[in-house]
Structures are given as structure tokens and as C-alpha cells.
Design an enzyme around this catalytic site. Structure first.
Site, PDB file in Angstrom:
ATOM      1  N   ASP A 303       0.855  -1.175   0.000  1.00  0.00           N
ATOM      2  CA  ASP A 303       0.000   0.000   0.000  1.00  0.00           C
ATOM      3  C   ASP A 303       0.898   1.234   0.000  1.00  0.00           C
ATOM      4  OD1 ASP A 303      -2.147   1.661  -0.105  1.00  0.00           O
ATOM      5  OD2 ASP A 303      -3.262   0.685   1.492  1.00  0.00           O
TER       6      ASP A 303
HETATM    7  C1  BGC Z   1      -4.984   3.241  -0.068  1.00  0.00           C
HETATM    8  C2  BGC Z   1      -5.128   2.259  -1.195  1.00  0.00           C
HETATM    9  C3  BGC Z   1      -4.930   2.959  -2.507  1.00  0.00           C
HETATM   10  C4  BGC Z   1      -3.562   3.568  -2.510  1.00  0.00           C
HETATM   11  C5  BGC Z   1      -3.201   4.230  -3.808  1.00  0.00           C
HETATM   12  C6  BGC Z   1      -3.695   4.041  -0.184  1.00  0.00           C
HETATM   13  O1  BGC Z   1      -3.650   5.077   0.734  1.00  0.00           O
HETATM   14  O2  BGC Z   1      -5.033   2.554   1.164  1.00  0.00           O
HETATM   15  O3  BGC Z   1      -6.363   1.618  -1.121  1.00  0.00           O
HETATM   16  O4  BGC Z   1      -5.087   2.064  -3.558  1.00  0.00           O
HETATM   17  O5  BGC Z   1      -3.513   4.545  -1.475  1.00  0.00           O
HETATM   18  O6  BGC Z   1      -3.899   5.370  -4.027  1.00  0.00           O
END
Ligand code: BGC
Length: 761
Positions: A303
Site C-alpha cells: 500500500d
Molecule cells: C490506499 C489504497 C490505494 C492507494 C493508492 C492508499 O492510501 O489505502 O487503497 O489504492 O492509497 O492510491
């Protein structure tokens, strides 16, 4: 052969010939067996990946594991701002980008990648969560439709539109089980139930990936967040998940397994710790389960910055340590933390990580690039003509959004059949902060501007004829503490035949980092409802939100309540369709609505207690609260229709089933009301005695059935051993012989038909 054998028996040299024949046959057989064992079909992509890896330097391989964010959308804390990202791309130090969209922008960046030594194309990812250009209902709301075809279809349009805009990869579906409405991200998933969540996960993966990677309208899906992100302590974003292994395996992991079975290309791991170990550095989850037991062949992305966050977790000492732990644990791509690009090459050279680990991760990513066809043509998703054509031709997808929007709405109450409204009403008062608002997309929306969203008021305007006057007053705003607008709202209401009030959260109150400790309707909105109730006019309340809210006053005093979630582009049209009965509501809650905050976590499939409350009058020494009932305000699976349904004639084709057998359950469903409508018939099971306490009931099947008034349909459900199995204390997948209770109903707390059967060895 037979002819040969008969002539042979008359032959004097029979024995010798027979021996020769036998040994020839044996030889032939062993060649066949040997050949079958040895000759595995050659996987052409495997060959290409291997050949490419052989040409790559260690630095270039590590580059494939590095993902940067563009600057347009901010979806996390920015990494090192001094990085010259384009220069890094040119040097082959980047494998994928996120947060860049549109063919023009994507092509420009891909052109830079084509200047790198080996011209390895980039993958472009984006959070396309519930629609790219056309916005569909938020995933939780859409799950309330329990309509897997409609869900797959909206994902199909989403995938098609995103692919046309140059996107190759979406970070969706979120398949986290969510049992805590304080957590703002409940809006992004399929709710609290593992069975429903698993089917929805599959439908979304199928929809996004279409006929398969390589097609120009398919994008890679990404099941996230692996794992147990929804189990964060007290519903707080990014907080620890401390749950038993049985709960992890029985409740939280199956939707991921379902996504893998449906061929999901990628997974994203999660920010949280799982039983003490951060998911990003979790070898048990990623190596043992995902890539081991499940044989997942795609790749895992971290993530946003989560590899770097291993240090803040106190799991890694520094970024170098974080990189080593994460890659060893099976995190293939680093989203934005820079830990990999800055440390992995050195770690390999110092022999702290074997190069085979890097080869495996890079190989998984390259494989997807080959599957997407990017090596054949890095610009194959960058066709401005196609982008214009697909994004300019939205009629079908808007129609699908309107339909699935209507299907997602849940009718919570309909006292005196106030709904559906007559199209001949003289006047309707439309009141509340969400009555005219166009901000109805909910979190994680791309592309579709608010001024293109159909508001409730606009939907009503388009629905009613000239004979019906729409009156409007806002009454208050979301967070208002003052009641200054109430008088005007009450006056407006008094002049109308019916009041439609639209209240709830503001659209930005759900999504990432939007946890709340109070899930009541914000501000003085429920006081506004009180003032409207006092007018004595029929009152229909629409509640908009991405999470379950508490609204006891409204629930007890409004005549009718529709829970509409966030419906996206066609919001007002879908709402008007339901309000006037052009669509008979069929939505059912995919998550429990508590009476009060203190009941959280509350979900229908809780484990049994030794002191259950069997009789509400006999509360002494029972598992109860002193100040509230145990039951929720609205249970999982609950939702009304304008018509009524009768459940009859339950039959089981056997009362004892062997593990190798299937049990068939039949029943008759009749529409006993005056409107055509769909019912979601829900089948629950309880394993009555087992080696670990089992849930009081678990959804194991359902059917959404359309019936005309007076029509009866025979439904049949099949129960097999899989449906009776669970992970036991030793974490083995078992179906234990014994008695099972079967319950079929219209909601988890409204069971209409019951029976028992036994699993025998
Ligand atoms: C979120 C993800 C997301 C990623 C990219 C993160 O903060 O938890 O779900 O896909 O950012 O934007």
C-alpha cells in the site's frame, strides 16, 4: 489387435511372439507415461520473462519493483519530493506509476520509459473504485443490490472506460470484510459477510478484467488490502488487527481466495499489523498462504508507502531493513516508499537477499506486462481516438448506473404504504442539505464532475409532470449547530402533500482516513426531521452515506425511509425511480445497522455464547446489555419491498447427507402483493455442534428472484460439503459430521422456513 491375438494363439511360436508383444507394449506404455510426466506445456510468456530477466542488470530488475505516484491525485503522503521521477524512468528504475490518467499524460510518460536501455514499458495504475467516467454506487451500496450480474456489469463499464483512458490497472476491488461502521472505508467493500463478499469479489474481478488481460477493454484488478484491514482496532484507520487465526481464515481471507480463483492479476497488502506482524512484512500471509497454498501467480503491491512504514511499526530498524523484510515476505512492488529502489541492489550485493527473490518478484511483474500486451505495443492503451469515442458514448453505462443505483437503495420502513408516491401529487416539499446537492459520488471517485451528477431535486423534476409542484428549502447544512433554517423548511412542508427530506453525511465523510467515533447523523439534521414530523404531513426520509449510521428518532417517526448510500452519476434518477414505484426496491443491507454506537462491533454471524438470551424476559445472567437490546436497529439482509412475499413448502431431498453427496433444498416463493418485485431469498446454516464454537448462523446461498403479483416460483438450493466446512482449531479445512440447522428467510433476523439435516461420514 483382436485379430492379431486370435491368429497368434494358433501359432507355434506363440510364446516368443507373446513375450515380444508384451515387452513392446510395456516399452510403449512407459514411453507414454514418461513423456506425460516430462513434457510440461511450454508457457511462452514464461520463456519471454526468463529471456528478458537474463538481459537485465540487477539495478534494472530492482527498478521493476519500484512504483511512483504522479502528482495529480494525492492518495497518500508524498515520498521524497526531490526525486526526479522522469529521470528515474529513463534509467530503468521504475516499473509502474500510479495517479496519472488520460491517454495524453500516460503516453508522455510511457515515451520516457521507451528511452530506457531495455525499453520495458510501465504499467499505469489508478484507484478506479466505482466508475471511471460514469460513477456507479459506492461498492457497499452496490452490494446492497445483491445482484451479481449488475455488479459485474458496472465493473465492466468501469474497466472499459478506464482502459480507454490509458489505465492498465485499478486498485480494486477492496474485498476487506468490514464489521465496524466507525471505519470510513466500509463504503469501499462488500460489507460484513464472507459469503456475499466472496461472490461480489469474483463478480468485480470478472467485470474489471473482462475477457482477460490483453484485451483492449480489460484492466488488471487488485484485490485489497491483504489482509484484515477492516478489523482495525475500534474502527480507527490504519490500526492493528488482532484477531484469532480461525477468524482470519474463516472470515477475512475467503474473499481474497475468491478473487484469486477468479483470476485476479494482483493483490495489495495492507497498512495494519495482523496479529502483531505488519501485513506488508508478513510472510505467513504472502508467502505461505497466498503464493504457497493458493498458488497465486500475479504480483503483490504494497500500500502507499507501507514498506517504509515498517519502521514506524517498530518492525524494521530502518528503510534498508524494511526493504529486506518486505521483499522476503513476498511484497513484490513498493508503492512510493523508495525503500526498494534505494536498498535492494545493495542488499543483494551484500548477500543479505538472494537474487532469486528479486528475479521472482520482477518476473511476476514482467509477466503481467507481457499479458497486457505492453511489450507488443507500449502505447496500445494510448489511443486518443478510442478514448474520445468510449468516453463520449456513455448512454449505456449511464443507464446501467441508473438501474444498479435503484437496485442498491434499501427501503427500511414504509408505514401506511406512503411509498410509492403517486405521480399525481399536487406538491412535494423537498427538504434538507442533500435535497439539491450534486455532491453525491462518495469517496474515491474519478472523472465525473459534481455538476454532471443528477441531484435528488433534478431527478424529481424529471419524473413528475407539470401538475406537481416541487417546493424546496434546505433547512440546515450537514454540520450546522443552528436551527435558523427550520422555520422556512416547516413552512414549505406545510404547503405540500408530502415531504421528502434528504439528510446524511457529506460525501467526503467516508473513504480513507475518515473514521468517526460518532456515527449519528451529523449536526442538527435529526432535529430538522423532528420539526418536519410535527407538521403531521407524510414524511419520506432519504439517508445518504457510505456507512451505517444511527438515526433512531427518524427510524421511529418518519413514515418511510430509503437508505440510498452514494449512488454516483445517476443518483437523483435512481432515487426518483424508487420513490414513484418505477422500480420496486429490492436492496438488502450488506452490513448491520446498530441501534447505538456502544453495540459495535455488531454483526449477524457472531459466535455462540454459553449464556444466550433465549427469552427477552429472562435476562438475568444472560449475555445482554443493561440499557439496550442485543438486536440491531436493522439487521444484515434486511430490506423491504412495495410488495410482499410468502415462503412455503420447504423440502429437503434427504435428512442425512454423506460428504460425497449433495443435498437439494426446494421451496416456493409467492408474490402476495400488488406490485411486481424482486426478493432476495437468503439461506443460512448453523453447524450445531462442532470442535470450535460456530457462528449462530452463516449465509451460505441466496437467490434474487423477480415475481409478478400472484406469481409463484419454485426455488432450489444445493448444499455440498464445501458449504459445511470451516477452518478448525488446527487450521484444517474440515466438515464435521453432525447436525446442521437450515434457515431460509428474507433477512438474517427474519427466518421464514427452518429444518435440520445431518452430515454423516
Ligand atoms: C490506499 C489504497 C490505494 C492507494 C493508492 C492508499 O492510501 O489505502 O487503497 O489504492 O492509497 O492510491
Amino acid at each position: 489387435m483382436i485379430f492379431y491375438l486370435t491368429t497368434l494363439t494358433n501359432d507355434p511360436t506363440y510364446c516368443t511372439k507373446m513375450k515380444t508383444l508384451l515387452s513392446c507394449s510395456l516399452l510403449f506404455l512407459s514411453i507414454v507415461v514418461f513423456a506425460q510426466k516430462r513434457v510440461r506445456p511450454v508457457d511462452p510468456i514464461d520463456q519471454k520473462v526468463k529471456a528478458l530477466l537474463a538481459k537485465m542488470t540487477l539495478e534494472e530488475k530492482v527498478g521493476q519493483l519500484n512504483q511512483y505516484s504522479g502528482t495529480r491525485d494525492v492518495t497518500g503522503p508524498a515520498g521524497d519530493k526531490t526525486t526526479n521521477k522522469l529521470e528515474d524512468i529513463k534509467q530503468g528504475k521504475v516499473g509502474a506509476m500510479l495517479n496519472i490518467r488520460g491517454v495524453k499524460e500516460i503516453r508522455a510518460v510511457q515515451e520516457v520509459a521507451m528511452q530506457s536501455r531495455l525499453k520495458i514499458p510501465l504499467i499505469f495504475g489508478l484507484d478506479v473504485i466505482h466508475g471511471f467516467r460514469v460513477t456507479f454506487p459506492v461498492p457497499l451500496g452496490e452490494t446492497a443490490s445483491w445482484d451479481l450480474n449488475a455488479i459485474e456489469l458496472s465493473a465492466r463499464y468501469t474497466g472499459t472506460q478506464a482502459a480507454a483512458a490509458g489505465v492498465n490497472w485499478t486498485f480494486a476491488p477492496m474485498v476487506d470484510i468490514a464489521r465496524d461502521p466507525r471505519w470510513g472505508r466500509v463504503m469501499e467493500g462488500a460489507g460484513e459477510d464472507t459469503y456475499l463478499g466472496s461472490l461480489v469479489a469474483k463478480a468485480r474481478v470478472r467485470g474489471l478484467q473482462g475477457k482477460g488481460l490483453g484485451n483492449l477493454d480489460a484492466i488488471m484488478a487488485c484485490a485489497k488490502h491483504f489482509a484484515a484491514y477492516g478489523a482495525g482496532l475500534a474502527g480507527r484507520e490504519y490500526a492493528a488487527a488482532d484477531i484469532s487465526d480461525q477468524t482470519l481464515l474463516n472470515v477475512y481471507l475467503p474473499p481474497f481466495k475468491a478473487a484469486v480463483d477468479a483470476g485476479v492479476a494482483t493483490l495489495m497488502n495492507s497498512f495494519n499489523t495482523v496479529n502483531g506482524v505488519p501485513a506488508t512484512g508478513n510472510s505467513y500471509l504472502q508467502r505461505d498462504i497466498l503464493k504457497g497454498q493458493w498458488q497465486f501467480k500475479g504480483f503483490v503491491v504494497s500500500d502507499f508507502g507501507s514498506i517504509g512504514e515498517l519502521v514506524a511499526h517498530g518492525y524494521a530498524e530502518n528503510q534498508e531493513d524494511a526493504a529486506r523484510l518486505a521483499i522476503t515476505a513476498g511484497s513484490d512492488m513498493d508503492m512510493e516508499s523508495r525503500s526498494y529502489i534505494l536498498n535492494l541492489t545493495r542488499l543483494v550485493k551484500e548477500r543479505k537477499i538472494p537474487v532469486s527473490v528479486i528475479d521472482d518478484a520482477a518476473g511476476r511483474i514482467l509477466r503481467k506486462k507481457f499479458e497486457l500486451g505492453l511489450f507488443d505495443d507500449p502505447y496500445r492503451f494510448c489511443n486518443e481516438e478510442r478514448e474520445k469515442q468510449v468516453l463520449g458514448d456513455l448512454n449505456e453505462s449511464l443507464e446501467a448506473a441508473r438501474k444498479v443505483g435503484a437496485k442498491s437503495i434499501v427501503l427500511l420502513k414504509n408505514e401506511n404504504q406512503v411509498l410509492p408516491l403517486s405521480k399525481k401529487l399536487k406538491s412535494i416539499a423537498v427538504i434538507g442539505p442533500l435535497a439539491k446537492s450534486n455532491d453525491l459520488k462518495g469517496g474515491w471517485s474519478q472523472g465525473w464532475k459534481n455538476d454532471q451528477i443528477v441531484s435528488l431535486y433534478e431527478g424529481l423534476e424529471a419524473k413528475v409532470g407539470n401538475g406537481t409542484k416541487l417546493l424546496y428549502a434546505r433547512g440546515c447544512n450537514f454540520n450546522d449547530t443552528l436551527r435558523t433554517g427550520f422555520a422556512e423548511a416547516v413552512e414549505t412542508a406545510k404547503n405540500a402533500d408530502v415531504i421528502i427530506a434528504a439528510i446524511g453525511e457529506s460525501s467526503g465523510m467516508t473513504g480513507e482516513a475518515t473514521s468517526r467515533t460518532d456515527i449519528s447523523i451529523p449536526g442538527v439534521q435529526e432535529d430538522l426531521i423532528k420539526a418536519l414530523v410535527a407538521t403531521g404531513k407524510p414524511l419520506v426520509v432519504l439517508i445518504m452515506s457510505g456507512r451505517p449510521l444511527t438515526f433512531n428518532y427518524t427510524a421511529d417517526h418518519a413514515n418511510s425511509i430509503l437508505y440510498t448510500w452514494w449512488l454516483g452519476s445517476q443518483s437523483g434518477n435512481s432515487m426518483a425511480d424508487v420513490l414513484f414505484g418505477d422500480y420496486n426496491p429490492s436492496g438488502k443491507l450488506p452490513i448491520t445497522f446498530p441501534r447505538v454506537l456502544g453495540q459495535i462491533p455488531i454483526y449477524y454471524n457472531e459466535l455462540s455464547t454459553g449464556r444466550p438470551l433465549l427469552n427477552p424476559k429472562d435476562r438475568a445472567w444472560k449475555s445482554v446489555y443493561m440499557d439496550q437490546p442485543n438486536t440491531p436497529k436493522f439487521a444484515f439482509g434486511y430490506g423491504l419491498s412495495y410488495t410482499t412475499f410468502e415462503y412455503q413448502n420447504l423440502k429437503l431431498d434427504k435428512t442425512k447427507m454423506k460428504g460425497t453427496e449433495k443435498l437439494t433444498v426446494t421451496m416456493d416463493l409467492t408474490n402476495t402483493g400488488k406490485y411486481a418485485g424482486e426478493e432476495v431469498v437468503q439461506l443460512y446454516l448453523q453447524d450445531k455442534f462442532a470442535s470450535i464454537a460456530r457462528p449462530v448462523k452463516e449465509l451460505k446461498d441466496f437467490q434474487k428472484v423477480m415475481l409478478k403479483p400472484g406469481e409463484t416460483k419454485k426455488l432450489s438450493f444445493v448444499i455440498d460439503k464445501q458449504k459445511l466446512s470451516f477452518f478448525n482449531q488446527k487450521l484444517k479445512w474440515v466438515a464435521e459430521p453432525g447436525e446442521f440447522k437450515l434457515m431460509i428467510g428474507t433477512a438474517s433476523d427474519n427466518i421464514k422456513l427452518k429444518s435440520n439435516f445431518e452430515l454423516i461420514n
